[in-house]
Design an enzyme around this catalytic site. Structure first.
Site, PDB file in Angstrom:
ATOM      1  N   ILE A  44      13.236   2.473   6.800  1.00 21.43           N
ATOM      2  CA  ILE A  44      12.757   2.052   8.122  1.00 21.43           C
ATOM      3  C   ILE A  44      13.917   2.072   9.123  1.00 21.43           C
ATOM      4  CG2 ILE A  44      11.738   0.123   9.399  1.00 21.43           C
ATOM      5  CD1 ILE A  44      10.190  -0.512   6.734  1.00 21.43           C
ATOM      6  N   LYS A  64      21.363   0.449  -1.230  1.00 20.58           N
ATOM      7  CA  LYS A  64      20.040   1.088  -1.300  1.00 20.58           C
ATOM      8  C   LYS A  64      19.932   2.209  -0.260  1.00 20.58           C
ATOM      9  CE  LYS A  64      17.879  -1.946  -4.137  1.00 20.58           C
ATOM     10  NZ  LYS A  64      17.051  -1.662  -5.299  1.00 20.58           N
ATOM     11  N   ASN A  72      19.672 -12.786  -1.400  1.00 20.36           N
ATOM     12  CA  ASN A  72      19.854 -11.612  -0.540  1.00 20.36           C
ATOM     13  C   ASN A  72      19.045 -11.695   0.752  1.00 20.36           C
ATOM     14  OD1 ASN A  72      21.075  -8.811  -0.460  1.00 20.36           O
ATOM     15  ND2 ASN A  72      18.940  -8.389   0.021  1.00 20.36           N
ATOM     16  N   TYR A 102       9.290 -12.908  -2.840  1.00 24.71           N
ATOM     17  CA  TYR A 102       9.647 -11.959  -1.775  1.00 24.71           C
ATOM     18  C   TYR A 102       9.104 -12.456  -0.427  1.00 24.71           C
ATOM     19  CZ  TYR A 102       9.117  -7.948   1.300  1.00 24.71           C
ATOM     20  OH  TYR A 102       9.131  -7.129   2.408  1.00 24.71           O
ATOM     21  N   LYS A 118      11.222 -14.182   2.961  1.00 22.97           N
ATOM     22  CA  LYS A 118      11.115 -13.692   4.344  1.00 22.97           C
ATOM     23  C   LYS A 118      10.590 -14.799   5.264  1.00 22.97           C
ATOM     24  CE  LYS A 118      11.999  -9.119   4.255  1.00 22.97           C
ATOM     25  NZ  LYS A 118      12.704  -8.325   5.254  1.00 22.97           N
ATOM     26  N   ILE A 165      -3.715   3.626 -11.393  1.00 22.32           N
ATOM     27  CA  ILE A 165      -4.460   2.793 -10.441  1.00 22.32           C
ATOM     28  C   ILE A 165      -4.445   1.383 -11.003  1.00 22.32           C
ATOM     29  CG2 ILE A 165      -6.729   2.350  -9.429  1.00 22.32           C
ATOM     30  CD1 ILE A 165      -7.286   5.389  -9.738  1.00 22.32           C
ATOM     31  N   PHE A 166      -3.785   0.490 -10.286  1.00 18.61           N
ATOM     32  CA  PHE A 166      -3.629  -0.871 -10.799  1.00 18.61           C
ATOM     33  C   PHE A 166      -4.878  -1.723 -10.539  1.00 18.61           C
ATOM     34  CE2 PHE A 166       1.194  -0.293 -10.009  1.00 18.61           C
ATOM     35  CZ  PHE A 166       1.360   0.260 -11.268  1.00 18.61           C
TER      36      PHE A 166
HETATM   37  N1  UDP Z   1      -0.638   0.793  -6.513  1.00 19.52           N
HETATM   38  C1  UDP Z   1      -1.243   1.476  -7.576  1.00 19.52           C
HETATM   39  N2  UDP Z   1      -0.464   2.304  -8.332  1.00 19.52           N
HETATM   40  C2  UDP Z   1       0.861   2.485  -8.112  1.00 19.52           C
HETATM   41  C3  UDP Z   1       1.482   1.780  -7.033  1.00 19.52           C
HETATM   42  C4  UDP Z   1       0.692   0.945  -6.258  1.00 19.52           C
HETATM   43  O1  UDP Z   1      -2.441   1.336  -7.825  1.00 19.52           O
HETATM   44  O2  UDP Z   1       1.501   3.232  -8.862  1.00 19.52           O
HETATM   45  C5  UDP Z   1      -1.453  -0.097  -5.679  1.00 19.52           C
HETATM   46  C6  UDP Z   1      -0.952  -1.525  -5.627  1.00 19.52           C
HETATM   47  O3  UDP Z   1      -1.486  -2.278  -6.687  1.00 19.52           O
HETATM   48  C7  UDP Z   1      -1.481  -1.970  -4.266  1.00 19.52           C
HETATM   49  C8  UDP Z   1      -1.449  -0.696  -3.423  1.00 19.52           C
HETATM   50  O4  UDP Z   1      -1.374   0.382  -4.359  1.00 19.52           O
HETATM   51  O5  UDP Z   1      -2.811  -2.394  -4.369  1.00 19.52           O
HETATM   52  C9  UDP Z   1      -0.244  -0.617  -2.503  1.00 19.52           C
HETATM   53  O6  UDP Z   1       0.907  -0.910  -3.267  1.00 19.52           O
HETATM   54  P1  UDP Z   1       2.376  -0.723  -2.705  1.00 19.52           P
HETATM   55  O7  UDP Z   1       3.322  -1.090  -3.812  1.00 19.52           O
HETATM   56  O8  UDP Z   1       2.513   0.640  -2.119  1.00 19.52           O
HETATM   57  O9  UDP Z   1       2.491  -1.739  -1.502  1.00 19.52           O
HETATM   58  P2  UDP Z   1       2.214  -3.340  -1.406  1.00 19.52           P
HETATM   59  O10 UDP Z   1       0.828  -3.478  -0.874  1.00 19.52           O
HETATM   60  O11 UDP Z   1       2.403  -3.913  -2.771  1.00 19.52           O
HETATM   61  O12 UDP Z   1       3.234  -3.792  -0.429  1.00 19.52           O
END
Ligand code: UDP
Length: 328
Positions: free
Chosen positions: A12, A35, A91, A140, A144, A206-207
């Site tokens: 960013i 980073k 941090n 996290y 913030k 897909i989580f």
């Molecule tokens: N996600 C997923 N598979 C991945 C990475 C992320 O399904 O390999 C999903 C995650 O669970 C969330 C969405 O994608 O619902 C966005 O995740 P990201 O980590 O990009 O951003 P966040 O919303 O956590 O800041």
């Protein structure tokens, strides 16, 4: 204005440097490159130091006659913050305090702070407004939010002027090329999905697909990094001493994980293998911003709100830089 960008060599930060410079501001990047990437800052001067180094901060602010600080340096992985909260509070929160003290010492009165949608935790409703409940569900977000509280206190006690920008899901890259997202490890959805057509991973996970959303996968509000950078410029130019404000930044529309994968297939023209995996801890089902306040008070108008454009610009960067900056 003379602007010190803490974390200027990050994803960013590098986009903010471009936008601020194009608008005639003089930027100095302050980054320890743990980073960030030196190539990402172009011709902008770099102070290579850690954000917790108070003496280096004060010296940089004095030497470059800094008018305003944009603070972006932070660890950003919500999952990691759950298992290593010390890393996040040290941090993100302690460095925030050190920076505020350095600003007092150097007489710098204005700050734009990179905050996050994670300060809301599980939102009580969507779209989320700035006045909604602040209850982070991971360290996290908490790390913030602590800084946001410090900003309010410093504004009231010491006349600091500050704006906290609560980012939703940032993606894309400058369409002019040359800079983009390069995290290691990468954890964000869009760059991970785009690694499949690049041949860098066989498929994407897909989580969870049992959330209360139209297709069962989590929905997120994606914002183009150039639109985000522009919001920093607008905020920087209207900050008033003695005030602490917060603004959401998103496009007001939620896209599911499945929709993002489908968009990536469309944009790249490639097959992308996607497999169902268990839920990731700490994921809210839906995060969508109301950015009405930023639009009204900052005059912010996103230039690239379409998800296809965001993904296309991200793809353009990854396609041309499959190994990112190649320095890590
Ligand atoms: N996600 C997923 N598979 C991945 C990475 C992320 O399904 O390999 C999903 C995650 O669970 C969330 C969405 O994608 O619902 C966005 O995740 P990201 O980590 O990009 O951003 P966040 O919303 O956590 O800041």
């Amino acid at each position: 204005m003379n602007v010190l960008v803490i974390g200027g060599a990050g994803y960013i930060g590098s986009h903010i440097l471009r936008v601020m410079t194009r608008h005639g501001h003089t930027c100095i990047a302050f980054d320890d490159l743990c980073k960030g990437h030196a190539q990402a800052i172009g011709a902008v001067a770099l102070v290579k130091a850690n954000g917790g180094d108070r003496a280096a901060l004060v010296a940089a602010m004095r030497q470059h006659k800094i008018d305003l600080v944009i603070h972006l340096a932070a660890f950003i992985e919500a999952g990691e913050s759950v298992v290593q909260p010390d890393k996040y509070f040290r941090n993100n929160t302690l460095i925030g305090l050190t920076l505020l003290e350095a600003m007092r010492e150097a007489g710098v009165k204005r700050m734009v702070f990179s905050s996050t949608a994670a300060v809301y935790g599980q939102p009580e409703r969507v779209p989320i407004e700035e006045t909604d409940r602040l209850e982070p569900i991971n360290p996290y977000g908490a790390s913030k939010l602590c800084v946001e509280y410090m900003l309010r206190a410093y504004a009231a006690a010491y006349g600091l002027g500050c704006v906290a920008l609560r980012y939703f899901n940032v993606a894309g890259a400058d369409p002019a090329g040359g800079i983009g997202e390069d995290h290691s490890p990468e954890t964000h959805l869009i760059p991970l999905v785009l690694q499949v057509p690049l041949g860098k991973r066989p498929g994407v996970k897909i989580f969870g697909d049992d959330y209360e959303t139209p297709d069962g996968t989590c929905t997120r509000d994606y914002i183009h990094v150039m639109d985000l950078a522009e919001a920093h410029r607008l905020a920087a130019e209207v900050i008033e001493p003695g005030t602490a404000k917060a603004y959401n930044l998103g496009n007001g529309e939620g896209f599911s994980v499945r929709q993002i994968i489908e968009t990536c297939r469309k944009v790249t023209g490639k097959t992308i293998q996607a497999d169902l995996a268990p839920r990731r801890a700490g994921d809210p089902a839906r995060l969508v911003a109301s950015s009405a306040k930023a639009q009204k008070e900052l005059g912010w108008r996103p230039q690239y709100p379409q998800i296809e454009t965001i993904v296309a610009h991200a793809w353009n960067w990854h396609r041309t830089h499959p190994n990112g900056y190649g320095d890590k």
